[in-house]
Design a protein around this motif. Structure first.
Motif, PDB file in Angstrom:
ATOM      1  N   VAL A  35       0.845  -1.205   0.000  1.00 43.68           N
ATOM      2  CA  VAL A  35       0.000   0.000   0.000  1.00 43.68           C
ATOM      3  C   VAL A  35       0.873   1.244   0.000  1.00 43.68           C
ATOM      4  N   PHE A  36       1.923   1.246   0.818  1.00 45.52           N
ATOM      5  CA  PHE A  36       2.809   2.406   0.899  1.00 45.52           C
ATOM      6  C   PHE A  36       3.654   2.539  -0.374  1.00 45.52           C
ATOM      7  N   LEU A  37       3.973   1.411  -0.996  1.00 48.51           N
ATOM      8  CA  LEU A  37       4.680   1.466  -2.280  1.00 48.51           C
ATOM      9  C   LEU A  37       3.805   2.151  -3.332  1.00 48.51           C
ATOM     10  N   LEU A  38       2.527   1.802  -3.363  1.00 49.53           N
ATOM     11  CA  LEU A  38       1.602   2.416  -4.324  1.00 49.53           C
ATOM     12  C   LEU A  38       1.394   3.895  -4.030  1.00 49.53           C
ATOM     13  N   ILE A  39       1.400   4.262  -2.728  1.00 49.71           N
ATOM     14  CA  ILE A  39       1.281   5.678  -2.355  1.00 49.71           C
ATOM     15  C   ILE A  39       2.481   6.458  -2.889  1.00 49.71           C
ATOM     16  N   GLY A  40       3.674   5.890  -2.722  1.00 44.58           N
ATOM     17  CA  GLY A  40       4.883   6.540  -3.233  1.00 44.58           C
ATOM     18  C   GLY A  40       4.845   6.703  -4.740  1.00 44.58           C
ATOM     19  N   PHE A  41       4.365   5.662  -5.426  1.00 42.17           N
ATOM     20  CA  PHE A  41       4.238   5.731  -6.888  1.00 42.17           C
ATOM     21  C   PHE A  41       3.257   6.828  -7.298  1.00 42.17           C
ATOM     22  N   ALA A  42       2.100   6.878  -6.643  1.00 40.02           N
ATOM     23  CA  ALA A  42       1.055   7.839  -7.006  1.00 40.02           C
ATOM     24  C   ALA A  42       1.520   9.275  -6.787  1.00 40.02           C
ATOM     25  N   ILE A  43       2.167   9.535  -5.629  1.00 37.63           N
ATOM     26  CA  ILE A  43       2.633  10.897  -5.331  1.00 37.63           C
ATOM     27  C   ILE A  43       3.658  11.347  -6.363  1.00 37.63           C
ATOM     28  N   THR A  44       4.618  10.478  -6.662  1.00 36.36           N
ATOM     29  CA  THR A  44       5.683  10.837  -7.613  1.00 36.36           C
ATOM     30  C   THR A  44       5.136  11.017  -9.023  1.00 36.36           C
ATOM     31  N   ALA A  45       4.179  10.188  -9.408  1.00 38.10           N
ATOM     32  CA  ALA A  45       3.575  10.315 -10.739  1.00 38.10           C
ATOM     33  C   ALA A  45       2.851  11.645 -10.875  1.00 38.10           C
ATOM     34  N   VAL A  46       2.257  12.133  -9.783  1.00 38.66           N
ATOM     35  CA  VAL A  46       1.500  13.395  -9.828  1.00 38.66           C
ATOM     36  C   VAL A  46       2.438  14.600  -9.811  1.00 38.66           C
ATOM     37  N   VAL A  47       3.401  14.635  -8.855  1.00 42.65           N
ATOM     38  CA  VAL A  47       4.276  15.808  -8.732  1.00 42.65           C
ATOM     39  C   VAL A  47       5.440  15.759  -9.708  1.00 42.65           C
ATOM     40  N   GLN A  48       5.635  14.620 -10.396  1.00 39.21           N
ATOM     41  CA  GLN A  48       6.630  14.472 -11.471  1.00 39.21           C
ATOM     42  C   GLN A  48       8.076  14.588 -10.990  1.00 39.21           C
ATOM     43  N   THR A  49       8.322  14.347  -9.700  1.00 42.79           N
ATOM     44  CA  THR A  49       9.693  14.307  -9.213  1.00 42.79           C
ATOM     45  C   THR A  49       9.763  13.440  -7.963  1.00 42.79           C
ATOM     46  N   SER A  50      10.699  12.510  -7.951  1.00 43.98           N
ATOM     47  CA  SER A  50      10.844  11.637  -6.786  1.00 43.98           C
ATOM     48  C   SER A  50      11.465  12.382  -5.617  1.00 43.98           C
ATOM     49  N   SER A  51      12.193  13.480  -5.906  1.00 48.54           N
ATOM     50  CA  SER A  51      12.848  14.238  -4.840  1.00 48.54           C
ATOM     51  C   SER A  51      11.842  14.733  -3.812  1.00 48.54           C
ATOM     52  N   ALA A  52      10.685  15.212  -4.287  1.00 48.75           N
ATOM     53  CA  ALA A  52       9.659  15.714  -3.368  1.00 48.75           C
ATOM     54  C   ALA A  52       9.132  14.591  -2.487  1.00 48.75           C
ATOM     55  N   THR A  53       8.875  13.420  -3.077  1.00 48.85           N
ATOM     56  CA  THR A  53       8.376  12.281  -2.304  1.00 48.85           C
ATOM     57  C   THR A  53       9.402  11.860  -1.268  1.00 48.85           C
ATOM     58  N   ILE A  54      10.656  11.772  -1.677  1.00 49.35           N
ATOM     59  CA  ILE A  54      11.706  11.304  -0.769  1.00 49.35           C
ATOM     60  C   ILE A  54      11.926  12.284   0.370  1.00 49.35           C
ATOM     61  N   VAL A  55      11.867  13.593   0.093  1.00 47.70           N
ATOM     62  CA  VAL A  55      12.105  14.562   1.163  1.00 47.70           C
ATOM     63  C   VAL A  55      10.972  14.529   2.191  1.00 47.70           C
ATOM     64  N   VAL A  56       9.734  14.273   1.739  1.00 46.71           N
ATOM     65  CA  VAL A  56       8.609  14.133   2.678  1.00 46.71           C
ATOM     66  C   VAL A  56       8.820  12.899   3.551  1.00 46.71           C
ATOM     67  N   VAL A  57       9.260  11.793   2.925  1.00 53.45           N
ATOM     68  CA  VAL A  57       9.510  10.551   3.670  1.00 53.45           C
ATOM     69  C   VAL A  57      10.654  10.740   4.666  1.00 53.45           C
ATOM     70  N   LEU A  58      11.728  11.419   4.230  1.00 51.09           N
ATOM     71  CA  LEU A  58      12.854  11.669   5.127  1.00 51.09           C
ATOM     72  C   LEU A  58      12.425  12.505   6.329  1.00 51.09           C
ATOM     73  N   THR A  59      11.563  13.489   6.079  1.00 54.17           N
ATOM     74  CA  THR A  59      11.072  14.344   7.158  1.00 54.17           C
ATOM     75  C   THR A  59      10.218  13.545   8.136  1.00 54.17           C
ATOM     76  N   ALA A  60       9.347  12.683   7.598  1.00 55.71           N
ATOM     77  CA  ALA A  60       8.505  11.842   8.456  1.00 55.71           C
ATOM     78  C   ALA A  60       9.359  10.861   9.252  1.00 55.71           C
ATOM     79  N   LEU A  61      10.401  10.341   8.644  1.00 56.70           N
ATOM     80  CA  LEU A  61      11.304   9.415   9.317  1.00 56.70           C
ATOM     81  C   LEU A  61      12.092  10.138  10.414  1.00 56.70           C
ATOM     82  N   TYR A  62      12.535  11.353  10.113  1.00 53.35           N
ATOM     83  CA  TYR A  62      13.269  12.174  11.079  1.00 53.35           C
ATOM     84  C   TYR A  62      12.409  12.466  12.313  1.00 53.35           C
ATOM     85  N   SER A  63      11.101  12.684  12.076  1.00 56.47           N
ATOM     86  CA  SER A  63      10.179  12.987  13.173  1.00 56.47           C
ATOM     87  C   SER A  63       9.637  11.719  13.838  1.00 56.47           C
ATOM     88  N   ARG A  64      10.116  10.540  13.398  1.00 57.57           N
ATOM     89  CA  ARG A  64       9.723   9.235  13.947  1.00 57.57           C
ATOM     90  C   ARG A  64       8.226   8.960  13.778  1.00 57.57           C
TER      91      ARG A  64
END
Length: 534
Positions: free
Chosen positions: A178-207
């Motif tokens: 489910v989370f893999l599909l969420i990552g795919f959908a977000i990146t397909a919409v915003v057209q850059t994986s950098s935005a998806t990864i930075v959101v994930v890094l921020t969420a990971l940083y905040s635990r």
């Protein structure tokens, strides 16, 4: 989470994307001759091609830019499909450099100490060095970095608030797919994986999310990057589609491998001494791309063979009659070329009239709704196809009686093309007058439009006339009318210059329009005369 904190998260993402666009804009200007020569020189061997893709992507901070550049070079025939495939594989590794930049600086350094000076100094430099291209480009680059880090700071602050106000535990029990599909959908919409990864890094940083969930989203983002490349290949030649397919299959392969072996890879990375979840995530992304390239490298030739069998190249043809010509019967070549040139003359006339918004009934069958530059390119492609056919058949026809007529038709063709080029070159000036709110400029445009309408109506009568003598007479009269109209307009423009009803720039533009229109009319009139003489 309050509405202000939610909008801080959205603003942070927006600033991050805006900063990325500034970085791309500043670095995209590298796509000049030197960039093409660099790729040509460094892509002849597979390993160097992969390394070049990695380095260029790390410098440009975007695998999407490099992949789209490579697609355009493949479409132009500058890079072969196999060399391009190696560059694209390297770009997947280079694309992780941005993740390392964010992970090492964005979460380890006090961002305000970097961000505010960068934005302040870059903004001032953009204004001061507005007319100095290189300095302006450097300022734009650092403005992009500053905006990127400012967006990251906003997202970190909003995520801290989100962690305190919202319990994510129930949602973390969802399957990883489910989370893999969420990552795919977000990146397909915003057209850059950098935005998806930075959101994930921020969420990971905040635990907020565990490392396994973060990795699943990033794997989806890796898949999502293929969407832009696929869209870029739509409508392209077969080689471009093969490169897009090859990269898509590679990303499916690496993402599937990473998804299946999440735990073993995390364990391996931890054994290498990397304990920070943020660094584990980026190391995981880098590992699957390097491992994927390493595996594919040894199968690159059979992989290329497989891709070569996909998407058969469909040769476009822009002519209608040439395929009916036969070398064994020279007269058929003359007949078919004459029909082709006649059609071309009508298309050229339709282009010239259309550039001035004129679409008389008698030419509508040859008019198309394409933008001006696309119509012009179509005319060039058609001319090139006719000239290529001529070049191939000329050795067999050199000693025949048909050669003189065919040469005459080629002269007609080239003059018609020259006529269109003149009209294309003044399109911007013409548009300025046709859209002007200045009544004098607008009226002068309509005078030019009216004179062209009269000229081409008379030219059409000459083109369709059955009598050769009558045609020559009409064309001579038309030539005299053209010359008189050209001189009359010059006097008219001097009158307006003396009346101060036009700016100096407008007067210069008018003389340019008049000269180019006169040159265009002379060329198309000569083209018709040469065609009718055959």
């Amino acid at each position: 989470m309050s509405s202000s904190e939610f909008w801080m998260l959205v603003a942070g993402l927006g600033l991050f994307l805006y900063g990325m666009s500034h970085l791309e804009e500043a670095l995209k200007q590298m796509e000049g001759r030197s960039f093409k020569l660099f790729l040509q020189k460094n892509t002849k061997k597979k390993l160097r091609a992969i390394f070049s893709g990695t380095v260029v992507t790390a410098l440009l901070q975007s695998s999407s830019i490099v992949n789209l550049m490579v697609l355009s070079l493949v479409g132009a025939g500058i890079l072969t499909m196999r060399n391009a495939m190696a560059v694209v594989l390297g770009a997947n590794i280079g694309g992780t450099f941005n993740s390392w930049l964010v992970a090492l600086l964005g979460f380890k350094v006090e961002l305000n100490s970097i961000t505010l000076p960068l934005i302040g100094l870059s903004g001032i430099s953009l204004i001061i060095f507005n007319k100095k291209k290189n300095l302006n480009r450097i300022a734009l680059f650092f403005m992009g970095i500053g905006m990127l880090f400012l967006g990251l700071q906003f997202m970190k602050e909003s995520m801290d608030s989100l962690m305190k106000a919202f319990d994510f535990t129930p949602y973390l029990s969802y399957p990883s797919i489910v989370f893999l599909l969420i990552g795919f959908a977000i990146t397909a919409v915003v057209q850059t994986s950098s935005a998806t990864i930075v959101v994930v890094l921020t969420a990971l940083y905040s635990r907020i999310i565990p490392i396994e969930t973060a990795i699943a989203v990033v794997l989806g983002a890796e898949l999502g990057t293929t969407v832009k490349l696929i869209l870029g290949a739509i409508g392209g030649n077969a080689a471009k589609k093969r490169v897009a397919l090859g990269n898509s299959l590679f990303n499916v392969f690496t993402s599937a491998g990473g998804f299946i072996f999440i735990q073993p890879i995390i364990t391996l990375i931890a054994e290498l001494g990397i304990k920070d979840p943020i660094l584990i995530l980026v190391a995981f992304q880098t590992f699957i791309n390097i491992a994927g390239v390493f595996i594919i490298y040894f199968f690159l030739n059979p992989y290329g063979d497989f891709l070569d069998k996909q998407f058969k190249e469909i040769k476009k043809t822009y002519t209608t009659y040439l395929q009916n010509a036969s070398i064994e019967i020279p007269s058929t070549i003359t007949d078919m070329i004459k029909k082709e040139v006649e059609t071309y003359l009508y298309k050229a006339i339709a282009f010239n009239l259309g550039s001035f918004h004129l679409k008389p009934v008698w030419i509508q069958a040859y008019h198309n709704e394409l933008p001006l530059m696309e119509s012009y390119q179509l005319l060039k492609e058609t001319e090139g196809e006719i000239l290529a056919f001529y070049a191939k058949t000329i050795p067999q026809l050199r000693e025949t009686e048909e050669i003189k007529s065919i040469n005459q038709l080629m002269e007609s063709l080239r003059n018609a093309m020259y006529s269109c080029k003149s009209m294309k070159d003044i399109y911007a000036d013409k548009t300025e007058f046709s859209n002007s709110t200045n009544e004098v400029k607008y009226e002068l445009f309509h005078e030019l439009q009216s004179s062209l309408n009269i000229f081409y109506t008379e030219l059409q009568h000459s083109l369709t006339s059955e009598s050769t003598n009558n045609t020559v007479l009409k064309l001579d009269e038309l030539t005299e009318q053209m010359r008189k109209g050209f001189n009359d307009r010059i006097e008219h423009y001097y009158f307006h210059a003396g009346q101060n009803s036009l700016k100096e720039k407008d007067i210069s533009t008018l003389f340019n329009l008049n000269r180019e229109i006169y040159s265009s009319c002379k060329a198309i009139r000569l083209a018709v005369e040469q065609y009718k003489a055959v």
